[in-house]
Motif scaffolding. Structure first.
Motif, mmCIF file in Angstrom:
data_model
loop_
_atom_site.group_PDB
_atom_site.id
_atom_site.type_symbol
_atom_site.label_atom_id
_atom_site.label_comp_id
_atom_site.label_asym_id
_atom_site.label_seq_id
_atom_site.Cartn_x
_atom_site.Cartn_y
_atom_site.Cartn_z
ATOM 1 N N ASP A 1 0.837 -1.200 0.000
ATOM 2 C CA ASP A 1 0.000 0.000 0.000
ATOM 3 C C ASP A 1 0.870 1.247 0.000
ATOM 4 O OD1 ASP A 1 0.670 0.700 2.762
ATOM 5 O OD2 ASP A 1 -0.711 -0.881 3.382
ATOM 6 N N SER A 2 0.229 2.392 -0.193
ATOM 7 C CA SER A 2 0.966 3.644 -0.291
ATOM 8 C C SER A 2 1.434 4.146 1.063
ATOM 9 C CB SER A 2 0.087 4.709 -0.955
ATOM 10 O OG SER A 2 -1.125 4.881 -0.233
ATOM 11 N N CYS B 1 3.328 0.786 -3.317
ATOM 12 C CA CYS B 1 2.140 0.984 -4.146
ATOM 13 C C CYS B 1 1.830 2.476 -4.168
ATOM 14 C CB CYS B 1 0.957 0.181 -3.610
ATOM 15 S SG CYS B 1 -0.581 0.440 -4.526
ATOM 16 N N PHE C 1 0.285 6.141 -4.934
ATOM 17 C CA PHE C 1 -1.031 6.728 -5.187
ATOM 18 C C PHE C 1 -0.910 7.701 -6.352
ATOM 19 C CE2 PHE C 1 -4.062 10.251 -4.538
ATOM 20 C CZ PHE C 1 -5.259 9.551 -4.573
ATOM 21 N N TYR D 1 -3.947 8.886 -8.677
ATOM 22 C CA TYR D 1 -5.343 8.752 -9.080
ATOM 23 C C TYR D 1 -5.524 9.203 -10.530
ATOM 24 C CZ TYR D 1 -10.290 8.080 -8.066
ATOM 25 O OH TYR D 1 -11.582 7.589 -8.045
ATOM 26 N N ARG E 1 -1.380 5.607 -15.120
ATOM 27 C CA ARG E 1 -0.669 5.247 -13.887
ATOM 28 C C ARG E 1 0.261 4.091 -14.217
ATOM 29 N NH1 ARG E 1 -0.383 1.485 -10.057
ATOM 30 N NH2 ARG E 1 -0.015 2.099 -7.871
ATOM 31 N N ALA F 1 -4.484 -2.282 -8.871
ATOM 32 C CA ALA F 1 -4.254 -1.122 -8.011
ATOM 33 C C ALA F 1 -5.607 -0.540 -7.621
ATOM 34 C CB ALA F 1 -3.401 -0.080 -8.718
ATOM 35 N N GLN G 1 -7.419 2.516 -5.730
ATOM 36 C CA GLN G 1 -7.062 3.871 -5.321
ATOM 37 C C GLN G 1 -8.285 4.568 -4.724
ATOM 38 O OE1 GLN G 1 -3.488 5.495 -7.471
ATOM 39 N NE2 GLN G 1 -4.928 5.328 -9.174
ATOM 40 N N TYR G 2 -8.023 5.366 -3.702
ATOM 41 C CA TYR G 2 -9.101 6.005 -2.954
ATOM 42 C C TYR G 2 -8.843 7.509 -2.908
ATOM 43 C CZ TYR G 2 -9.640 1.146 -1.714
ATOM 44 O OH TYR G 2 -9.778 -0.216 -1.787
ATOM 45 N N SER H 1 -3.635 4.144 -1.627
ATOM 46 C CA SER H 1 -3.822 3.078 -2.605
ATOM 47 C C SER H 1 -3.352 1.752 -2.028
ATOM 48 C CB SER H 1 -3.066 3.389 -3.899
ATOM 49 O OG SER H 1 -1.695 3.606 -3.637
ATOM 50 N N CYS I 1 -2.212 -2.221 -3.594
ATOM 51 C CA CYS I 1 -1.890 -2.992 -4.790
ATOM 52 C C CYS I 1 -1.842 -4.480 -4.472
ATOM 53 C CB CYS I 1 -0.539 -2.562 -5.377
ATOM 54 S SG CYS I 1 -0.538 -0.902 -6.085
#
Length: 271
Positions: A61-62, A67, A69, A71, A178, A222, A224-225, A264, A266
């Motif tokens: 994760d970011s 991973c 981010f 967006y 991305r 991936a 992403q939020y 994010s 992954c």
């Protein structure tokens, strides 16, 4: 396992050495039987413990690294995906999305995905197999609660509803905006939920805006939020599951504040 030492009258001998040898042989046989039973038991427990490693995706994760981010702005690129009511409640919706090219989930190419209004993707070819109405999220590692059917990508699986103006849209890019972890340009499909919130008596002060980026060469996923709703994923699941429930990996399950805005997650294919 019980192993008792029995010496019959016929086995008794006036020769102490012979009696000792028989006892020693019996004890050795008992020890061997015990060792075999232990090995079988350990093997069975090991099989149960590794059932979720049948096809082990790696997760990053970011927040912890691995991973990034980034967006993807879909304005001007995306097409809306109308969701139809498929469950007992008006907020339980789904739609079948035919992909520009198949996406491999758990090493199985899927030419289409069911997109659920409850925040997940199902790798099936018809709504009859998974109509997207499942709102009862389960932790992927909980084998007993996994739903039957095809594999799933749990982007933000929860009992969700669309706010006024909210909806789902999707886009395909021949070269993904991305970059994937492979380091090579590759096509991707992006599916975005925008303007969603958890079903509750009170509307959220902010909507969920999340997207799944599916890479068609490396098979990376991936999630992403851009923003999360007021529930802060306290009852949501983020993960993958497949192989008819024999494999799963989660990044978060019913963990408040684990999934944050501008973050994010992954999932990397074992290959």
């Amino acid at each position: 396992m019980a192993c008792e030492l029995h010496i019959s009258a016929d086995d008794r001998s006036d020769d102490p050495a012979m009696s000792f040898d028989r006892r020693t042989l019996t004890l050795q046989l008992c020890g061997l039987m015990f060792a075999v039973a232990m090995a079988v038991g350990l093997q069975a427990r090991e099989k149960l413990a590794t059932v979720d490693q049948a096809y082990p995706y790696r997760v990053a994760d970011s927040v912890r690294g691995g991973c990034g981010f980034d967006y993807i702005d879909l304005d001007g690129h995306a097409s809306p995906l109308p969701l139809a009511i498929t469950g007992d409640d008006a907020d339980d919706t789904g739609a079948l999305l035919t992909l520009r090219e198949p996406f491999e989930l758990y090493q199985r190419p899927s030419p289409s995905l069911v997109v659920s209004g409850n925040g997940y993707l199902a790798a099936v070819d018809a709504l009859a197999a998974d109509d997207g109405s499942d709102f009862a999220n389960a932790c992927p590692e909980d084998v007993g609660r996994r739903p039957p059917g095809g594999s799933r990508i749990l982007v933000y699986h929860d009992d969700l509803r669309a706010r006024p103006g909210g909806g789902v849209r999707h886009a395909w890019f021949p070269s993904c905006p991305r970059a994937s972890d492979s380091g090579e340009p590759e096509p991707c499909t992006v599916i975005e939920w925008n303007g969603y919130e958890r079903v509750s008596p009170l509307p959220s002060s902010r909507p969920l805006q999340a997207q799944a980026v599916l890479y068609h060469r490396s098979h990376e996923i991936a999630l992403q939020y851009a923003s999360v709703d007021d529930s802060h994923a306290a009852s949501a699941t983020i993960g993958v599951m497949g192989l008819e429930g024999r494999a799963a990996r989660s990044a978060s399950c019913n963990l408040e504040q684990r999934t944050l805005a501008r973050s994010s997650v992954c999932f990397f294919d074992p290959r």
